[in-house]
Scaffold this active site. Structure first.
Site, short mmCIF file in Angstrom:
data_model
loop_
_atom_site.label_atom_id
_atom_site.label_comp_id
_atom_site.label_asym_id
_atom_site.label_seq_id
_atom_site.Cartn_x
_atom_site.Cartn_y
_atom_site.Cartn_z
N ASN A 28 0.87 -1.18 0.00
CA ASN A 28 0.00 0.00 0.00
C ASN A 28 0.90 1.23 0.00
O ASN A 28 1.51 1.56 1.01
CB ASN A 28 -0.89 -0.04 1.26
CG ASN A 28 -1.74 1.22 1.39
OD1 ASN A 28 -1.79 2.06 0.49
ND2 ASN A 28 -2.41 1.35 2.53
N TRP A 29 0.97 1.87 -1.15
CA TRP A 29 1.89 3.01 -1.30
C TRP A 29 1.34 4.28 -0.67
O TRP A 29 2.01 5.31 -0.64
CB TRP A 29 2.22 3.25 -2.78
CG TRP A 29 2.99 2.14 -3.43
CD1 TRP A 29 3.39 0.96 -2.85
CD2 TRP A 29 3.45 2.10 -4.78
NE1 TRP A 29 4.07 0.19 -3.76
CE2 TRP A 29 4.13 0.86 -4.96
CE3 TRP A 29 3.37 2.96 -5.87
CZ2 TRP A 29 4.71 0.48 -6.18
CZ3 TRP A 29 3.94 2.59 -7.08
CH2 TRP A 29 4.61 1.37 -7.22
N LYS A 30 0.09 4.24 -0.25
CA LYS A 30 -0.57 5.41 0.36
C LYS A 30 -0.39 6.64 -0.55
O LYS A 30 -0.41 6.49 -1.77
CB LYS A 30 -0.05 5.62 1.78
CG LYS A 30 -0.16 4.34 2.61
CD LYS A 30 0.03 4.51 4.07
CE LYS A 30 -0.16 3.16 4.76
NZ LYS A 30 -0.06 3.24 6.21
N HIS A 114 -9.54 0.91 5.00
CA HIS A 114 -8.23 1.07 5.65
C HIS A 114 -8.41 2.02 6.85
O HIS A 114 -9.21 2.96 6.79
CB HIS A 114 -7.22 1.65 4.66
CG HIS A 114 -5.82 1.63 5.20
ND1 HIS A 114 -5.38 2.59 6.09
CD2 HIS A 114 -4.80 0.76 5.02
CE1 HIS A 114 -4.12 2.31 6.43
NE2 HIS A 114 -3.76 1.20 5.80
N GLU A 116 -6.78 4.43 7.89
CA GLU A 116 -6.60 5.86 7.60
C GLU A 116 -7.85 6.44 6.94
O GLU A 116 -8.16 7.61 7.13
CB GLU A 116 -5.34 6.06 6.73
CG GLU A 116 -4.07 5.86 7.56
CD GLU A 116 -2.88 5.30 6.81
OE1 GLU A 116 -2.86 5.35 5.57
OE2 GLU A 116 -1.97 4.78 7.49
N GLU A 186 -5.00 -5.03 10.59
CA GLU A 186 -4.01 -3.97 10.76
C GLU A 186 -4.30 -3.22 12.06
O GLU A 186 -5.14 -2.28 12.06
CB GLU A 186 -4.07 -2.99 9.59
CG GLU A 186 -3.70 -3.59 8.26
CD GLU A 186 -3.17 -2.51 7.31
OE1 GLU A 186 -2.08 -2.71 6.77
OE2 GLU A 186 -3.84 -1.48 7.12
N GLY A 192 2.73 2.35 10.76
CA GLY A 192 3.66 3.46 10.62
C GLY A 192 4.40 3.83 11.90
O GLY A 192 5.02 4.89 11.98
N SER A 233 3.72 -1.98 10.27
CA SER A 233 5.18 -1.99 10.46
C SER A 233 5.85 -3.28 9.99
O SER A 233 6.84 -3.73 10.57
CB SER A 233 5.54 -1.68 11.92
OG SER A 233 5.09 -0.39 12.27
N GLY A 254 3.06 -1.11 4.22
CA GLY A 254 3.02 0.31 3.87
C GLY A 254 4.41 0.81 3.55
O GLY A 254 4.95 0.58 2.46
N GLY A 255 5.04 1.47 4.51
CA GLY A 255 6.33 2.13 4.30
C GLY A 255 7.37 1.27 3.60
O GLY A 255 8.06 1.73 2.69
P1 13P Z 1 3.19 0.48 7.57
O1 13P Z 1 3.73 -0.80 6.98
O2 13P Z 1 3.91 1.69 7.08
O3 13P Z 1 3.11 0.38 9.06
O4 13P Z 1 1.69 0.64 7.05
C1 13P Z 1 0.82 -0.42 7.14
C2 13P Z 1 -0.39 -0.13 6.39
O5 13P Z 1 -1.17 0.73 6.75
C3 13P Z 1 -0.62 -0.88 5.15
O6 13P Z 1 -1.91 -0.69 4.68
#
Ligand code: 13P
Length: 261
Positions: A28-30, A114, A116, A186, A192, A233, A254-255
């Protein structure tokens, strides 16, 4: 099942504890990457997986603007997912994207609910259910995200929050309609933050998700067919342990998914 790593970062053998569900690694590149950067990253990932024989399902979820760019890699070991969509078919919904606009681009997966989106954009268990119905109608493979906040965990509410999120998301849908469903657990406090959920606890929650689904549909078999991913994470140094758990079938990253290595 023994898999070679999906990208350069996952070079080690990844041992998945079961073989009846296809492992999925989704990135997930956000809100990161311009189209040029997305092209570079996609090419680097393709290069990284080029000689791999046994790959998990790799799903890249870039921002909407880079979907056509990433879609050029579809069919080469990579599937393309959107990070969100609207539940309406079309209409006066400024700034929103409809399911058929995604399928039109070669998108096959979509993240729904998600944390967020729930936290910053007002999504609720109700809108997650509406989006899920629309996604399924358009044959998009839904990755429904659930997870508790730190407050909820500290108040011992994690299990009830997650069960409620699952029950609401799947409401008014049949097992037949949900046959492509993917769930991502999640925990909000792990996203994050660098604080990964302990793998045994993530596995316990993945089991709870299956038990909840089993109770909802009065079926022992159905929940066993649903891939449950862990997200929060995840990186090269901890993915192996998560994927070795009996009820975790992959990761939503994510990251760490922003660099090919
Ligand atoms: P991180 O891997 O950056 O913690 O993000 C997880 C995430 O929200 C994937 O959708």
């Amino acid at each position: 099942m023994c898999l070679r790593g999906a990208t350069g970062a996952l070079q080690k053998e990844i041992v998945v504890a079961h073989s009846h569900r296809l492992p999925i690694i989704a990135g997930n590149w956000k809100m990161h990457k311009t189209t040029g950067e997305a092209k570079q990253l996609t090419e680097a990932i393709l290069q990284g997986i080029k000689n791999e024989k046994e790959l998990p399902k790799i799903v890249l979820c870039p921002p909407f603007t880079s979907l056509p760019t990433v879609a050029t890699a579809a069919g080469k070991g990579i599937d393309v997912g959107a990070q969100n969509m609207d539940h309406h078919e079309s209409g006066a919904f400024t700034g929103e994207i409809a399911a058929n606009m995604l399928t039109d681009l070669g998108v096959t997966y979509v993240l729904i609910g998600h944390s967020e989106r729930r936290q910053f954009f007002g999504e609720t268990n109700g809108t997650v259910n509406l989006k899920l119905k629309t996604a399924l109608k358009h044959k998009l493979i839904p990755i429904v995200c659930v997870g508790e906040t730190l407050d909820e965990r500290e108040s011992n509410l994690a299990d009830s929050v997650i069960s409620r999120q699952i029950a609401a998301a799947l409401s008014d849908l049949t097992m037949e309609e949900l046959k492509t469903l993917v769930i991502a657990y999640e925990p909000v406090w792990a996203i994050g933050t660098g604080k990964v959920c302990e793998s045994a606890e993530a596995n316990r929650v993945a089991k709870l998700i299956r038990t909840t689904i089993g109770n909802l549909f009065k079926s022992k078999e159905f929940p066993e067919t649903i891939p449950v991913l862990y997200g929060g994470s995840v990186k090269a140094s901890n993915i192996e342990e998560q994927l070795a758990q009996s009820d975790i079938d992959g990761a939503l990253v994510g990251g760490a998914s922003l660099v090919a290595e």
